[in-house]
Write an enzyme that holds these catalytic residues in place. Structure first.
Site, PDB file in Angstrom:
ATOM      1  N   ASP A 232     142.415   9.028  86.790  1.00 53.99           N
ATOM      2  CA  ASP A 232     143.195  10.267  86.913  1.00 53.99           C
ATOM      3  C   ASP A 232     143.877  10.559  85.570  1.00 53.99           C
ATOM      4  OD1 ASP A 232     144.458  12.395  88.228  1.00 53.99           O
ATOM      5  OD2 ASP A 232     146.178  11.159  88.816  1.00 53.99           O
ATOM      6  N   HIS A 233     143.765  11.779  85.094  1.00 56.43           N
ATOM      7  CA  HIS A 233     144.379  12.207  83.829  1.00 56.43           C
ATOM      8  C   HIS A 233     144.038  11.283  82.658  1.00 56.43           C
ATOM      9  CE1 HIS A 233     146.601  15.566  85.452  1.00 56.43           C
ATOM     10  NE2 HIS A 233     146.921  14.808  86.487  1.00 56.43           N
TER      11      HIS A 233
ATOM     12  N   HIS B 181     153.277  18.292  89.577  1.00 55.75           N
ATOM     13  CA  HIS B 181     153.337  16.848  89.859  1.00 55.75           C
ATOM     14  C   HIS B 181     154.777  16.458  90.200  1.00 55.75           C
ATOM     15  CE1 HIS B 181     149.674  16.692  87.077  1.00 55.75           C
ATOM     16  NE2 HIS B 181     149.240  16.185  88.218  1.00 55.75           N
TER      17      HIS B 181
HETATM   18  P1  13P Z   1     151.797  14.427  93.259  1.00 55.82           P
HETATM   19  O1  13P Z   1     152.534  13.291  92.663  1.00 55.82           O
HETATM   20  O2  13P Z   1     152.577  15.686  93.262  1.00 55.82           O
HETATM   21  O3  13P Z   1     151.233  14.103  94.594  1.00 55.82           O
HETATM   22  O4  13P Z   1     150.547  14.732  92.302  1.00 55.82           O
HETATM   23  C1  13P Z   1     149.482  13.846  92.265  1.00 55.82           C
HETATM   24  C2  13P Z   1     148.464  14.230  91.275  1.00 55.82           C
HETATM   25  O5  13P Z   1     148.182  15.378  91.057  1.00 55.82           O
HETATM   26  C3  13P Z   1     147.777  13.140  90.580  1.00 55.82           C
HETATM   27  O6  13P Z   1     146.986  13.600  89.538  1.00 55.82           O
END
Ligand code: 13P
Length: 284
Positions: free
Chosen positions: A82-83, A180
C-alpha cells in the site's frame, strides 16, 4: 491455494457490482484476523502493508505469513504493497512474494508520476504482479505520509484515460473526497466525479480512506464503480480498544497471547461487517 494477483478478483468485482476489502495489517494477529474473517464470509481479500509497516516487521515476514494463510484457507488472498514510495521497495516486495503493488507517485508532477508508474508496471507485469497507481491526491495521515487538506486535489476525470493508457496500470486509486485517518467533519464524496471516471475507463477503481465513511456513501460508491476499498484506521482503533479494555479489567495481565487475542477478535468482527457492506461475501 497460493497468493493471487488482483486481476480476476477485482475484475469480477467490477463486473458484478461489489467491492473487495483491502485491509491494512500490522502484525500476525491483525493479518490472521483479516484472513479468518474473509474465510468465515467466503470472501476474496486483500492484505496490505504500508512502507512503514514493512520497515517495522519486514516484507519477508509478511510474505511468509500471507503465503501460510493462503495455503491454509481456500479463498483468494492478495498480498499488496500500500502506498509504495519507490521503485526499489516495489522490487523488494515482489522478490519477497507480494502479488500486487501500489506505486504512489501522486505527489509528483503528472509526467513523472507516469514515468515511475510505467517503470513499476513493466517490471511487475513481467512476473505476473498487478499494479495500482494514484491520480489526484488523498488528504489525511497514513503512517508517516501526510497530505494537507489544502494540498489534496481531486482526480481530474479528463486525465484518467491518458494516465491509464500511458502507464498500463491495472487499478487506479482516485481522490473524490475521502481522507486517510479519522474524519473531523461531515464526509462529502464527489459521486458525479466517480461516475464520470468510471464511464471513461475500464480498470477497477480504488477508494482509499474508507474508515469512518458512512455505509450509505460506501454502497453508493460501489454502485457507481468502486471495486477495491481500503480500510486501516478502523482496524487500528478496534485492535487498540480491545487491548485497552483487557488492561482496564485486569491491569496485571502480562500474557501477549491474551491481550492480542482480544484485539484479534475485535478486528475479525469489524472485517466481517465490512465484507457484508462491500458485498464480497460468498464470492471466494
Ligand atoms: P483509512 O485509515 O482511512 O481507513 O485509510 C486506509 C487507506 O486508504 C490505506 O491506504
Amino acid at each position: 491455494m497460493g497468493l493471487v494477483n488482483s486481476v480476476f478478483v477485482l475484475r469480477d468485482a467490477m463486473i458484478n457490482g461489489y467491492a473487495v476489502g483491502a485491509f491494512n495489517v500490522y502484525n500476525i494477529e491483525t493479518l490472521k484476523a483479516v484472513v479468518r474473517a474473509a474465510h468465515e464470509k467466503q470472501s476474496p481479500v486483500i492484505l496490505q502493508t504500508t512502507p512503514s509497516t514493512i520497515k517495522h516487521i519486514g516484507e519477508d515476514f509478511f510474505a511468509a505469513a500471507a503465503k501460510a494463510a493462503a495455503a491454509k484457507y481456500n479463498i483468494p488472498i492478495i498480498l499488496h504493497l500500500d502506498h509504495g514510495n519507490s521503485f526499489e521497495l516495489a522490487v523488494k516486495c515482489i522478490r519477497a512474494g507480494y502479488t500486487s503493488i501500489m506505486i504512489d507517485g501522486s505527489h509528483l508532477p503528472y509526467e513523472e508520476n507516469i514515468v515511475l508508474t510505467k517503470k513499476v508496471v513493466e517490471l511487475a507485469h513481467s512476473v505476473g504482479v498487478t499494479v495500482e497507481a494514484e491520480l489526484g491526491s488523498i488528504a489525511g495521515v497514513e503512517d508517516d505520509m501526510y497530505v494537507n487538506e489544502d494540498k489534496s486535489t481531486f482526480t481530474d476525470p479528463e486525465m484518467v484515460p491518458h494516465f491509464v493508457e500511458k502507464t498500463g496500470v491495472d487499478t487506479l486509486a482516485i481522490a473524490i473526497g475521502t481522507a486517510h485517518g479519522l474524519y473531523k467533519g461531515e464526509v462529502k464524496l464527489d459521486f458525479d466525479r466517480l461516475k464520470k471516471i468510471h464511464n471513461l475507463v475500464d480498470v477497477p477503481l480504488v477508494l482509499h480512506g474508507a474508515s469512518g465513511v458512512p455505509d450509505g456513501h460506501i454502497r453508493k460508491a460501489i454502485e457507481l464503480g468502486i471495486s477495491k476499498i481500503n480500510i486501516a484506521t478502523e482496524l487500528k482503533v478496534a485492535f487498540a480498544n480491545a487491548i485497552k479494555r483487557v488492561f482496564k479489567e485486569n491491569p496485571e495481565e502480562n500474557d501477549p497471547r491474551k491481550y492480542f487475542s482480544a484485539g484479534e477478535k475485535e478486528v475479525v468482527d469489524v472485517v466481517k461487517k465490512k465484507i457484508t457492506l462491500f458485498g464480497s461475501g460468498g464470492k471466494a
